[in-house]
Structure formats: structure tokens, C-alpha cells
Design an enzyme around this catalytic site. Structure first.
Site, PDB file in Angstrom:
ATOM      1  CB  CYS A  12      15.400 -13.214  30.687  1.00 46.13           C
ATOM      2  SG  CYS A  12      16.917 -12.726  29.833  1.00 46.13           S
ATOM      3  CG  ASP A  66      19.955  -9.850  45.955  1.00 44.98           C
ATOM      4  OD1 ASP A  66      20.898  -9.927  45.159  1.00 44.98           O
ATOM      5  OD2 ASP A  66      19.524 -10.827  46.607  1.00 44.98           O
ATOM      6  CG  ASN A 101      29.964 -11.533  42.450  1.00 44.53           C
ATOM      7  OD1 ASN A 101      31.006 -11.079  42.911  1.00 44.53           O
ATOM      8  ND2 ASN A 101      28.860 -11.630  43.165  1.00 44.53           N
ATOM      9  CG  HIS A 140      20.636 -11.268  32.720  1.00 44.47           C
ATOM     10  ND1 HIS A 140      19.541 -11.442  31.880  1.00 44.47           N
ATOM     11  CD2 HIS A 140      20.884  -9.936  32.726  1.00 44.47           C
ATOM     12  CE1 HIS A 140      19.162 -10.274  31.398  1.00 44.47           C
ATOM     13  NE2 HIS A 140      19.961  -9.333  31.904  1.00 44.47           N
ATOM     14  CG  HIS A 142      23.775  -9.609  38.455  1.00 44.37           C
ATOM     15  ND1 HIS A 142      23.995 -10.764  37.730  1.00 44.37           N
ATOM     16  CD2 HIS A 142      24.200  -9.868  39.710  1.00 44.37           C
ATOM     17  CE1 HIS A 142      24.517 -11.676  38.529  1.00 44.37           C
ATOM     18  NE2 HIS A 142      24.665 -11.162  39.732  1.00 44.37           N
ATOM     19  CG  HIS A 175      25.465  -7.587  43.631  1.00 47.70           C
ATOM     20  ND1 HIS A 175      24.582  -8.373  44.330  1.00 47.70           N
ATOM     21  CD2 HIS A 175      26.059  -8.408  42.729  1.00 47.70           C
ATOM     22  CE1 HIS A 175      24.655  -9.619  43.887  1.00 47.70           C
ATOM     23  NE2 HIS A 175      25.537  -9.672  42.910  1.00 47.70           N
ATOM     24  CG  HIS A 186      20.542 -13.466  28.420  1.00 45.59           C
ATOM     25  ND1 HIS A 186      20.235 -13.754  29.727  1.00 45.59           N
ATOM     26  CD2 HIS A 186      21.465 -14.378  28.042  1.00 45.59           C
ATOM     27  CE1 HIS A 186      20.934 -14.818  30.120  1.00 45.59           C
ATOM     28  NE2 HIS A 186      21.694 -15.212  29.107  1.00 45.59           N
TER      29      HIS A 186
HETATM   30  P1  5GP Z   1      25.548 -13.214  41.865  1.00 52.70           P
HETATM   31  O1  5GP Z   1      26.026 -14.153  42.952  1.00 52.70           O
HETATM   32  O2  5GP Z   1      25.247 -13.928  40.582  1.00 52.70           O
HETATM   33  O3  5GP Z   1      26.439 -12.015  41.689  1.00 52.70           O
HETATM   34  O4  5GP Z   1      24.213 -12.590  42.421  1.00 52.70           O
HETATM   35  C1  5GP Z   1      22.952 -13.083  42.128  1.00 52.70           C
HETATM   36  C2  5GP Z   1      21.989 -12.390  43.055  1.00 52.70           C
HETATM   37  O5  5GP Z   1      20.679 -12.589  42.556  1.00 52.70           O
HETATM   38  C3  5GP Z   1      22.010 -12.930  44.488  1.00 52.70           C
HETATM   39  O6  5GP Z   1      22.366 -11.888  45.394  1.00 52.70           O
HETATM   40  C4  5GP Z   1      20.586 -13.435  44.708  1.00 52.70           C
HETATM   41  O7  5GP Z   1      20.101 -13.176  46.000  1.00 52.70           O
HETATM   42  C5  5GP Z   1      19.796 -12.691  43.643  1.00 52.70           C
HETATM   43  N1  5GP Z   1      18.625 -13.414  43.155  1.00 52.70           N
HETATM   44  C6  5GP Z   1      18.603 -14.711  42.736  1.00 52.70           C
HETATM   45  N2  5GP Z   1      17.357 -15.045  42.351  1.00 52.70           N
HETATM   46  C7  5GP Z   1      16.586 -13.941  42.542  1.00 52.70           C
HETATM   47  C8  5GP Z   1      15.199 -13.674  42.317  1.00 52.70           C
HETATM   48  O8  5GP Z   1      14.418 -14.526  41.884  1.00 52.70           O
HETATM   49  N3  5GP Z   1      14.748 -12.427  42.609  1.00 52.70           N
HETATM   50  C9  5GP Z   1      15.593 -11.447  43.083  1.00 52.70           C
HETATM   51  N4  5GP Z   1      15.043 -10.254  43.358  1.00 52.70           N
HETATM   52  N5  5GP Z   1      16.908 -11.669  43.299  1.00 52.70           N
HETATM   53  C10 5GP Z   1      17.397 -12.898  43.031  1.00 52.70           C
HETATM   54 ZN    ZN Z   2      18.802 -13.202  31.056  1.00 58.63          ZN
END
Ligand code: 5GP
Ligand code: ZN
Length: 118
Positions: free
Chosen positions: A7, A30, A86, A97, A99, A101, A46
Site C-alpha cells: 500500500c 520485485d 503465494n 497484500h 500479488h 509474480h 488492500h
Molecule cells: P511473496 O513471498 O509474499 O509471494 O512475495 C513478496 C515479494 O515482495 C518478494 O519477492 C519480495 O522480494 C518483494 N518485496 C518485498 N518488499 C519489497 C519492496 O519494498 N519493494 C519491492 N519492489 N518488492 C518487495
Molecule cells: Zn496493502
């Protein structure tokens, strides 16, 4: 309670390399990429995870999915890409939140996503 990091990225409190934005959706690189292209596509709303999706999110999710191949191609995933969502603890979700990939952009096939125990 600290506010959701995505957010804050949407609000541009935290900088990111954005590649797409409209009224409902934001997409950015990422911070810790596992391939030359590693995008995160998120709703501005959100929603914690896919587990929290309701009927009212139908149109929003449709818009997001239509964007996936467009952004993948625009960023250079010419020969395919992988999408990952995930969800929750077991799914390995780290940011609460929703997302998607989008991963690709290299020449090699990505490694198997899940290693099967023998
Ligand atoms: P998850 O494991 O929740 O599916 O993926 C979260 C992703 O968010 C990770 O690949 C991580 O590298 C990315 N991420 C976490 N914090 C930040 C951030 O502050 N900026 C960006 N651009 N990516 C982030
Ligand atoms: Zn959020």
C-alpha cells in the site's frame, strides 16, 4: 501497527520501479528478482491474499489477469513466463497484500517450481 508495504508502494511513500498503473492496478519490479524480469502485479485495493477473494472482486481480478501477458511481453518475456501467487503461511506468502509474480525474461527454462520428494 505498521502499514502494508505494498500500500505504501502504491502511494509512492516507498519508491519502486513501476511499469504500469491505472485506477485499480499497480505493477512494479520485485526488489529481489529471481530472473531478469520479475514483476509484481497488485490491486490497489488492500486484499490480503487470494484466500480473501470474494464475488465482488470478479471484475478486478479479470482486469489483472488480462494485464499479465501484456506486461510480460512489454517487459521482454518473449518466450514465456511464470506466474506465481503465494497464499498464506503454507503458500509461502511474505507480503500480506495480494500479488501476482510474473517471472521470466531469460533464455533458460526456469527450474521446476516444486521439488517432488522421492
Ligand atoms: P511473496 O513471498 O509474499 O509471494 O512475495 C513478496 C515479494 O515482495 C518478494 O519477492 C519480495 O522480494 C518483494 N518485496 C518485498 N518488499 C519489497 C519492496 O519494498 N519493494 C519491492 N519492489 N518488492 C518487495
Ligand atoms: Zn496493502
Amino acid at each position: 501497527m505498521r502499514e502494508c508495504i505494498f500500500c505504501r508502494i502504491i502511494r509512492k511513500d516507498i519508491p519502486s520501479t513501476g511499469v504500469y498503473e491505472d485506477a485499480d492496478i499497480f505493477a512494479f519490479y520485485d526488489i529481489n528478482p529471481i530472473a531478469p524480469v520479475h514483476l509484481l502485479l497488485i490491486p490497489k485495493l488492500h486484499i490480503i491474499s487470494l484466500a480473501e477473494i470474494e464475488e465482488k472482486h470478479h471484475t478486478l481480478l479479470g482486469k489483472i489477469m488480462v494485464l499479465v501477458p501484456r506486461l510480460a511481453k512489454k517487459e521482454g518475456c518473449a518466450d514465456g513466463f511464470r506466474t506465481i501467487i503465494n497464499t498464506g503461511y503454507v503458500g509461502g506468502q511474505e507480503v500480506d497484500h495480494l500479488h501476482i509474480h510474473i517471472i521470466g525474461g531469460g533464455k533458460e527454462r526456469l527450474p521446476a517450481m516444486i521439488h517432488r520428494p522421492n
